[in-house]
Design a protein around this motif. Structure first.
Motif, PDB file in Angstrom:
ATOM      1  N   THR A   1       0.818  -1.089  -0.043  1.00 31.74           N
ATOM      2  CA  THR A   1       0.121   0.037  -0.003  1.00 31.74           C
ATOM      3  C   THR A   1       0.837   1.438   0.034  1.00 31.74           C
ATOM      4  OG1 THR A   1      -1.881  -0.968   1.142  1.00 31.74           O
ATOM      5  CG2 THR A   1      -1.730   1.328   1.580  1.00 31.74           C
ATOM      6  N   VAL A   2       0.527   2.214  -0.580  1.00 35.68           N
ATOM      7  CA  VAL A   2       1.062   3.612  -0.697  1.00 35.68           C
ATOM      8  C   VAL A   2       0.404   4.615  -0.161  1.00 35.68           C
ATOM      9  CG1 VAL A   2       2.734   3.222  -2.599  1.00 35.68           C
ATOM     10  CG2 VAL A   2       0.347   4.171  -3.147  1.00 35.68           C
ATOM     11  N   CYS A   3       0.815   5.296   0.819  1.00 32.76           N
ATOM     12  CA  CYS A   3       0.034   6.653   1.280  1.00 32.76           C
ATOM     13  C   CYS A   3       0.869   7.943   1.203  1.00 32.76           C
ATOM     14  CB  CYS A   3      -0.348   6.336   2.814  1.00 32.76           C
ATOM     15  SG  CYS A   3       0.867   6.730   4.001  1.00 32.76           S
ATOM     16  N   LEU A   4       0.054   9.094   1.148  1.00 35.35           N
ATOM     17  CA  LEU A   4       0.703  10.332   0.718  1.00 35.35           C
ATOM     18  C   LEU A   4       0.784  11.344   1.846  1.00 35.35           C
ATOM     19  CD1 LEU A   4       1.902  11.975  -1.737  1.00 35.35           C
ATOM     20  CD2 LEU A   4      -0.536  12.412  -2.114  1.00 35.35           C
ATOM     21  N   VAL A   5       1.636  11.856   2.153  1.00 31.72           N
ATOM     22  CA  VAL A   5       1.826  12.927   3.128  1.00 31.72           C
ATOM     23  C   VAL A   5       1.851  14.210   2.338  1.00 31.72           C
ATOM     24  CG1 VAL A   5       2.934  13.861   5.154  1.00 31.72           C
ATOM     25  CG2 VAL A   5       2.806  11.293   4.929  1.00 31.72           C
ATOM     26  N   ALA A   6       0.836  14.830   2.174  1.00 30.11           N
ATOM     27  CA  ALA A   6       0.923  16.101   1.317  1.00 30.11           C
ATOM     28  C   ALA A   6       0.953  17.244   2.263  1.00 30.11           C
ATOM     29  CB  ALA A   6      -0.263  16.150   0.202  1.00 30.11           C
ATOM     30  N   LEU A   7       2.287  17.988   1.853  1.00 26.81           N
ATOM     31  CA  LEU A   7       2.160  19.171   2.795  1.00 26.81           C
ATOM     32  C   LEU A   7       1.961  20.379   1.833  1.00 26.81           C
ATOM     33  CD1 LEU A   7       5.189  17.794   4.806  1.00 26.81           C
ATOM     34  CD2 LEU A   7       3.145  18.079   5.620  1.00 26.81           C
ATOM     35  N   LEU A   8       1.112  21.305   2.506  1.00 24.54           N
ATOM     36  CA  LEU A   8       0.943  22.750   1.611  1.00 24.54           C
ATOM     37  C   LEU A   8       0.960  23.847   2.751  1.00 24.54           C
ATOM     38  CD1 LEU A   8      -0.071  23.933  -0.752  1.00 24.54           C
ATOM     39  CD2 LEU A   8      -2.405  23.662  -0.184  1.00 24.54           C
ATOM     40  N   ASP A   9       1.770  24.688   2.609  1.00 21.06           N
ATOM     41  CA  ASP A   9       2.108  25.676   3.511  1.00 21.06           C
ATOM     42  C   ASP A   9       2.252  25.210   5.042  1.00 21.06           C
ATOM     43  OD1 ASP A   9       1.941  27.504   1.101  1.00 21.06           O
ATOM     44  OD2 ASP A   9      -0.097  27.612   1.710  1.00 21.06           O
ATOM     45  N   GLY A  10       2.642  24.174   5.260  1.00 21.06           N
ATOM     46  CA  GLY A  10       3.158  23.715   6.684  1.00 21.06           C
ATOM     47  C   GLY A  10       2.085  22.868   7.104  1.00 21.06           C
ATOM     48  N   ALA A  11       0.821  22.742   6.390  1.00 26.34           N
ATOM     49  CA  ALA A  11      -0.217  22.034   6.903  1.00 26.34           C
ATOM     50  C   ALA A  11      -0.313  20.631   5.906  1.00 26.34           C
ATOM     51  CB  ALA A  11      -1.525  22.816   6.615  1.00 26.34           C
TER      52      ALA A  11
END
Length: 455
Positions: A344-354
């Motif tokens: 399984t792949v999961c994504l940690v998407a960070l946008l402007d520190g969030a």
């Protein structure tokens, strides 16, 4: 004869908390229960029933489970397991109790285990057990499943039998020398690949030399003497666990090596030290090369004790292996080598520190998907969101609701805007993410990022 209904319950740890349901029903005081339910005829085992219930009630997957308690009530026998939460997706839950509003509410709550006895738990004996063993249960899981806790590395002991040319302690060149390898089978890890023979794990009460002597006797039917540690390696599997490898050579051998464990080893063969077969376990290949260089560096004519000191000055006696950046191909190959049935792949998407998450009324979760047959890791990530370059952020193992062993690979990315369906948590917050997903976010946010864009 009175029939007995069999059920399973989960003491489900999410970090330091346990996951419970707060049940709210008309005409009754709110009460608390653990996830779980009845064993059905289609369940192949109590563990299979537990994993099915976790999926139906929470859309959850868990790591290895440990049976800890049996609860006997009139007409009911409940097997209680302890386990750690890997992922949770309430949009996937499908149990009938969540589809019929008249049954009432199942509010997901996280509670410190020592506080459970103060709740209106059903049955109360289970609540008392959880609180009474608030420290013991996590320690048992740590010992049994490599879960977070005090680090306990596996110690591997590899004894290199070298044939041809001068004896390995003579200090002359190892050119032309061959090393004995065995092709693995029936072990569940790297089957079909070549490994140093003999090899094994250090056991309680043994020295590394004791282990080398024992493994030589058990695996090859020979006696060895004068074993010397030539190299020590701190190795980490791509996306997996780390271990310490001790590589030794013997001064003398009595007997002829035979394949004494054919259920684990398909065949034995000798290979040149500098030309190992293509399908050699990478860890073993690195160890053989380190030993080859160490032995070649010894000045001629030195006794073993002095020769060992010469190795220190001429060639490193310690190395790191597998601690560099793992490529996506490396991660996928190691999952196959470990015998895992899915990735399984999961994504940690960070946008402007969030961090960007899927969110509902009770929980938050990272976007994730199972890699399809024949699909690469990068292609699976592209199905989650068009995020461009990604970086490896960690991994953990799980068992799916269908009983399939799997590894979850987490990757971080910094998109220019939020992909559809994802919302930002407050900057710096982990919201209601499961503990294990919070670990991935902390790795991604702290700069422990491994770029995969050019690998």
């Amino acid at each position: 004869m009175t029939s007995v209904r069999h059920s399973v319950r989960a003491i489900l740890f999410d970090g330091d908390d346990v996951v419970l349901f707060r049940r709210v029903r008309a005409g009754r005081e709110p009460y608390w229960i653990t996830p779980g339910g009845g064993v059905e005829p289609t369940d192949t085992s109590p563990e299979a029933a537990l994993r099915r219930e976790l999926d139906e009630e929470l859309g959850a997957t868990a790591g290895p489970v440990l049976q800890v308690f049996t609860l006997v009530e009139p007409g009911r026998l409940s097997t209680v397991f302890a386990c750690r939460l890997v992922s949770l997706d309430l949009s996937r839950r499908s149990g009938p109790e969540f589809l019929e509003p008249d049954i009432g509410l199942h509010e997901v709550r996280r509670v410190r285990p020592e506080e459970v006895r103060a709740l209106n738990m059903v049955p109360p004996e289970l609540g008392e057990f959880i609180s009474a063993n608030a420290a013991t249960l996590p320690a048992l899981l740590d010992a049994a499943t490599y879960a977070p806790g005090r680090y306990r590395p596996v110690v591997d002991v590899h004894l290199l039998l070298i044939d041809g040319g001068a004896p390995v302690h003579s200090g002359v060149s190892t050119g032309g020398a061959r090393v004995l390898l065995g092709r693995r089978q029936g072990t569940g890890y790297a089957d079909g690949e070549w490994q140093i023979m003999p090899s094994g794990h250090l056991e309680e009460g043994e020295s590394v030399v004791d282990t080398a002597v024992r493994e030589a006797r058990e695996e090859l039917g020979i006696e060895v003497d004068g074993c010397e540690v030539v190299h020590v390696m701190h190795h980490r599997n791509a996306g997996g666990t780390a271990r310490i490898g001790m590589f030794l050579v013997p001064r003398s051998i009595t007997g002829i090596p035979v394949n004494a464990e054919p259920h684990k080893c398909a065949e034995l063969a000798w290979f040149p030290l500098d030309r190992l077969p293509e399908r050699t376990v990478p860890y073993a290949r690195a160890g053989v090369e380190a030993v080859r260089r160490a032995l070649a560096s010894r000045p001629p004519g030195l006794p073993a004790a002095v020769g060992a000191a010469a190795v220190v000055s001429g060639s490193p006696v310690f190395s790191l292996h597998g601690w560099d950046v793992p490529g996506s191909a490396d991660l996928a190959s190691e999952a196959v080598r470990a015998g895992l049935e899915e990735v399984t792949v999961c994504l940690v998407a960070l946008l402007d520190g969030a961090v960007l998450v899927h969110s509902d009324d009770e929980t938050d979760r990272l976007p994730a998907t199972v890699v399809r047959p024949g699909e690469g890791v990068q292609a699976a990530l592209a199905r989650l969101a068009p995020v461009g370059e990604v970086a490896f952020a960690g991994a953990d193992d799980y068992v799916s609701p269908r009983g399939r062993t799997g590894r979850r690979l987490a990757f971080s990315a910094r998109p220019a805007e939020a992909p559809e369906g994802l919302v930002p948590l407050p900057a710096g917050s982990l919201g209601r993410l499961p503990y294990a997903e919070g670990v991935f976010v902390r790795h991604a946010s702290s700069g422990l990022l491994y770029d995969l864009s050019d690998r």
